[in-house]
Write a protein that holds these residues in place. Structure first.
Motif, PDB file in Angstrom:
ATOM      1  N   GLU A  64       0.873  -1.171   0.000  1.00  0.00           N
ATOM      2  CA  GLU A  64       0.000   0.000   0.000  1.00  0.00           C
ATOM      3  C   GLU A  64       0.915   1.227   0.000  1.00  0.00           C
ATOM      4  O   GLU A  64       1.675   1.440   0.941  1.00  0.00           O
ATOM      5  CB  GLU A  64      -0.905   0.014   1.235  1.00  0.00           C
ATOM      6  N   ILE A  65       0.867   2.011  -1.057  1.00  0.00           N
ATOM      7  CA  ILE A  65       1.771   3.152  -1.204  1.00  0.00           C
ATOM      8  C   ILE A  65       1.006   4.449  -0.985  1.00  0.00           C
ATOM      9  O   ILE A  65      -0.082   4.631  -1.530  1.00  0.00           O
ATOM     10  CB  ILE A  65       2.429   3.145  -2.600  1.00  0.00           C
ATOM     11  N   ARG A  66       1.589   5.327  -0.175  1.00  0.00           N
ATOM     12  CA  ARG A  66       0.987   6.622   0.098  1.00  0.00           C
ATOM     13  C   ARG A  66       1.974   7.741  -0.226  1.00  0.00           C
ATOM     14  O   ARG A  66       3.179   7.521  -0.329  1.00  0.00           O
ATOM     15  CB  ARG A  66       0.541   6.700   1.568  1.00  0.00           C
ATOM     16  N   TYR A  67       1.445   8.911  -0.306  1.00  0.00           N
ATOM     17  CA  TYR A  67       2.175  10.112  -0.751  1.00  0.00           C
ATOM     18  C   TYR A  67       3.519  10.288  -0.051  1.00  0.00           C
ATOM     19  O   TYR A  67       4.528  10.595  -0.687  1.00  0.00           O
ATOM     20  CB  TYR A  67       1.273  11.318  -0.520  1.00  0.00           C
ATOM     21  N   ALA A  68       3.547  10.088   1.265  1.00  0.00           N
ATOM     22  CA  ALA A  68       4.766  10.375   2.025  1.00  0.00           C
ATOM     23  C   ALA A  68       5.797   9.248   1.960  1.00  0.00           C
ATOM     24  O   ALA A  68       6.914   9.402   2.451  1.00  0.00           O
ATOM     25  CB  ALA A  68       4.405  10.650   3.485  1.00  0.00           C
ATOM     26  N   ASP A  69       5.440   8.121   1.361  1.00  0.00           N
ATOM     27  CA  ASP A  69       6.340   6.959   1.304  1.00  0.00           C
ATOM     28  C   ASP A  69       6.188   6.299  -0.055  1.00  0.00           C
ATOM     29  O   ASP A  69       5.840   5.124  -0.170  1.00  0.00           O
ATOM     30  CB  ASP A  69       5.989   5.987   2.436  1.00  0.00           C
ATOM     31  N   SER A  70       6.482   7.076  -1.106  1.00  0.00           N
ATOM     32  CA  SER A  70       6.122   6.654  -2.462  1.00  0.00           C
ATOM     33  C   SER A  70       7.304   6.265  -3.337  1.00  0.00           C
ATOM     34  O   SER A  70       7.130   5.992  -4.524  1.00  0.00           O
ATOM     35  CB  SER A  70       5.358   7.788  -3.158  1.00  0.00           C
ATOM     36  N   ILE A  71       8.522   6.218  -2.778  1.00  0.00           N
ATOM     37  CA  ILE A  71       9.697   5.911  -3.598  1.00  0.00           C
ATOM     38  C   ILE A  71       9.723   4.419  -3.931  1.00  0.00           C
ATOM     39  O   ILE A  71       9.533   3.569  -3.057  1.00  0.00           O
ATOM     40  CB  ILE A  71      10.992   6.304  -2.864  1.00  0.00           C
ATOM     41  N   GLU A  79      14.746   9.892  -8.445  1.00  0.00           N
ATOM     42  CA  GLU A  79      13.898   8.893  -7.792  1.00  0.00           C
ATOM     43  C   GLU A  79      12.636   8.614  -8.601  1.00  0.00           C
ATOM     44  O   GLU A  79      12.097   9.492  -9.273  1.00  0.00           O
ATOM     45  CB  GLU A  79      13.506   9.372  -6.387  1.00  0.00           C
ATOM     46  N   TRP A  80      12.185   7.364  -8.508  1.00  0.00           N
ATOM     47  CA  TRP A  80      10.924   6.964  -9.114  1.00  0.00           C
ATOM     48  C   TRP A  80       9.854   6.863  -8.024  1.00  0.00           C
ATOM     49  O   TRP A  80      10.136   6.450  -6.900  1.00  0.00           O
ATOM     50  CB  TRP A  80      11.067   5.622  -9.826  1.00  0.00           C
ATOM     51  N   HIS A  81       8.634   7.246  -8.390  1.00  0.00           N
ATOM     52  CA  HIS A  81       7.543   7.289  -7.414  1.00  0.00           C
ATOM     53  C   HIS A  81       6.277   6.665  -7.998  1.00  0.00           C
ATOM     54  O   HIS A  81       6.083   6.616  -9.207  1.00  0.00           O
ATOM     55  CB  HIS A  81       7.210   8.735  -7.025  1.00  0.00           C
ATOM     56  N   CYS A  82       5.431   6.238  -7.077  1.00  0.00           N
ATOM     57  CA  CYS A  82       4.057   5.834  -7.410  1.00  0.00           C
ATOM     58  C   CYS A  82       3.199   6.249  -6.220  1.00  0.00           C
ATOM     59  O   CYS A  82       3.268   5.637  -5.160  1.00  0.00           O
ATOM     60  CB  CYS A  82       3.975   4.337  -7.639  1.00  0.00           C
ATOM     61  N   ASP A  83       2.420   7.293  -6.389  1.00  0.00           N
ATOM     62  CA  ASP A  83       1.650   7.815  -5.260  1.00  0.00           C
ATOM     63  C   ASP A  83       0.308   7.105  -5.102  1.00  0.00           C
ATOM     64  O   ASP A  83      -0.376   6.803  -6.084  1.00  0.00           O
ATOM     65  CB  ASP A  83       1.387   9.304  -5.442  1.00  0.00           C
ATOM     66  N   ASN A  84      -0.074   6.865  -3.844  1.00  0.00           N
ATOM     67  CA  ASN A  84      -1.435   6.458  -3.490  1.00  0.00           C
ATOM     68  C   ASN A  84      -1.945   5.303  -4.364  1.00  0.00           C
ATOM     69  O   ASN A  84      -2.784   5.482  -5.247  1.00  0.00           O
ATOM     70  CB  ASN A  84      -2.382   7.647  -3.594  1.00  0.00           C
ATOM     71  N   TYR A  85      -1.439   4.146  -4.076  1.00  0.00           N
ATOM     72  CA  TYR A  85      -1.717   2.969  -4.902  1.00  0.00           C
ATOM     73  C   TYR A  85      -1.831   1.735  -4.016  1.00  0.00           C
ATOM     74  O   TYR A  85      -1.136   1.626  -2.996  1.00  0.00           O
ATOM     75  CB  TYR A  85      -0.592   2.777  -5.924  1.00  0.00           C
ATOM     76  N   SER A  86      -2.693   0.822  -4.388  1.00  0.00           N
ATOM     77  CA  SER A  86      -2.813  -0.458  -3.703  1.00  0.00           C
ATOM     78  C   SER A  86      -2.535  -1.584  -4.677  1.00  0.00           C
ATOM     79  O   SER A  86      -3.132  -1.639  -5.761  1.00  0.00           O
ATOM     80  CB  SER A  86      -4.220  -0.643  -3.119  1.00  0.00           C
TER      81      SER A  86
END
Length: 377
Positions: free
Chosen positions: A291-298, A333-340
């Protein structure tokens, strides 16, 4: 820092039998506002409170404001609050001088590139003014034309209160440090408009504080859920459904029976315009998925096939799959915000909102919770 607007509190004394509907963070989604009000059975007998961030990010900011103005003409108990986006847009519009004018033009160009639309971009389009033609020499005249032609819309935004107090409820866009709100009157409004992670702060209230600003999905680490979040101990309700910001966003409407209601008596409804399907087979919920959220999206992308990326989440060290289109780079850095990455628990016959469809399955929402509905077998 004083950002130009002082805290103004609006006190409302409603009849005890009148229902209150509260929505927040419409963000230029006029169809969502109309849809959720219809779904809530809104009528002129209700009190409607709009808890800020009516504009920006979405495609219909000016149209949304006009819808709200029309609602106010039909019902004197339609009340709106200032959000941080209204505050920011008005600040850079109101300020004069070469630096302020350049900031205004630069902000419009950024919004055009990132969002495509904006409240003031909508106005320029109606006036037939091309964004590319704005410059230091003509921006003062353009602002004058805007003030002359959009007096009603601007006066509405300029006079928005910071806080609404009604019975047992306090409405504010970002948050407040105390429910002794008379202490806040006349202070700088900005801290109460943009209070990130307010529901995680060390605050507690006697009255019920209703806020927007921070999408509710960011408060939940174990499930990607867009429904309002109730904190019975702190007496706070967060209602931002992530419109124009989050995958699978919805516009939430809090349904408060009357102004002295207990939290346990409050319900809600939510609207989105995603296509619906009826589940043809059951699927067990997957526990422990990323479960990825905005503050921990790397994340670290590993490989891609058919538009699906296998990646590792830096925060948890877990491997997972995600659509390539939800991957983005910021610096190195690569990110994916707010994802399940979890499979959603589904019962045959459930109604699902289909957010996206891929070979690996459908990314769906059920009762506000997002996840994957995968092919049987």
């Amino acid at each position: 820092m004083d950002n130009g607007f002082k805290t103004r509190i609006q006190y409302i004394e409603p009849d005890k039998d009148r229902r209150i509907i509260a929505v927040s963070d419409i963000h230029g989604n006029d169809g969502y506002l109309k849809g959720v009000l219809e779904q809530a059975g809104y009528s002129e007998q209700d009190i409607l409170v709009i808890v800020g961030d009516m504009i920006e990010k979405g495609k219909e900011s000016l149209k949304t404001i006009r819808t709200i103005l029309n609602l106010r003409k039909e019902n004197p108990d339609v009340h709106a609050l200032m959000g941080n986006v209204e505050h920011f847009q008005l600040r850079i519009f109101n300020e004069n001088g070469p630096d302020a004018c350049r900031e205004f033009i630069g902000g419009l160009r950024w919004r055009k590139e990132i969002w495509g639309r904006s409240f003031f971009l909508d106005i320029l389009e109606e006036l037939g003014i091309c964004l590319a033609d704005l410059c230091d020499d003509n921006i003062s005249d353009v602002k004058k034309r805007i003030r002359e032609n959009y007096r009603e819309e601007l006066d509405f935004l300029q006079t928005l209160p910071t806080i609404i107090a009604m019975g047992n409820f306090i409405f504010v866009h970002g948050g407040i440090p105390t429910d002794s709100i008379e202490e806040l009157q006349g202070t700088d409004a900005f801290p109460y408009l943009k209070w990130d992670e307010f529901m995680n702060r060390d605050v507690q209230f006697q009255k019920t504080v209703v806020v927007g600003h921070w999408p509710v999905c960011l408060y939940r680490e174990d499930v990607y859920c867009m429904n309002p979040r109730f904190d019975d101990k702190k007496h706070i309700i967060g209602i931002d459904g992530g419109c124009s910001l989050n995958i699978g966003a919805q516009l939430n409407a809090l349904l408060i029976p009357h102004a002295w209601a207990d939290m346990k008596d409050i319900s809600y409804t939510a609207y989105d315009d995603f296509p619906r399907i009826v589940a043809g087979y059951a699927q067990n919920a997957e526990k422990g998925a990323v479960e990825i959220r905005y503050a921990d999206s790397i994340i670290t992308p590993l490989e891609e096939k058919d538009g699906i990326v296998r990646a590792v989440h830096a925060g948890s060290g877990k491997s997972f799959y995600m659509p390539k289109e939800w991957l983005y780079q910021s610096g190195d850095e690569w990110h994916c915000d707010n994802y399940s990455a979890a499979k959603l628990g589904v019962t045959e016959g459930d109604v699902l909102s289909v957010i996206r469809e891929y070979p690996m399955g459908k990314f769906v929402k059920k009762d506000g919770v997002l996840g994957w509905y995968c092919p049987k077998g």
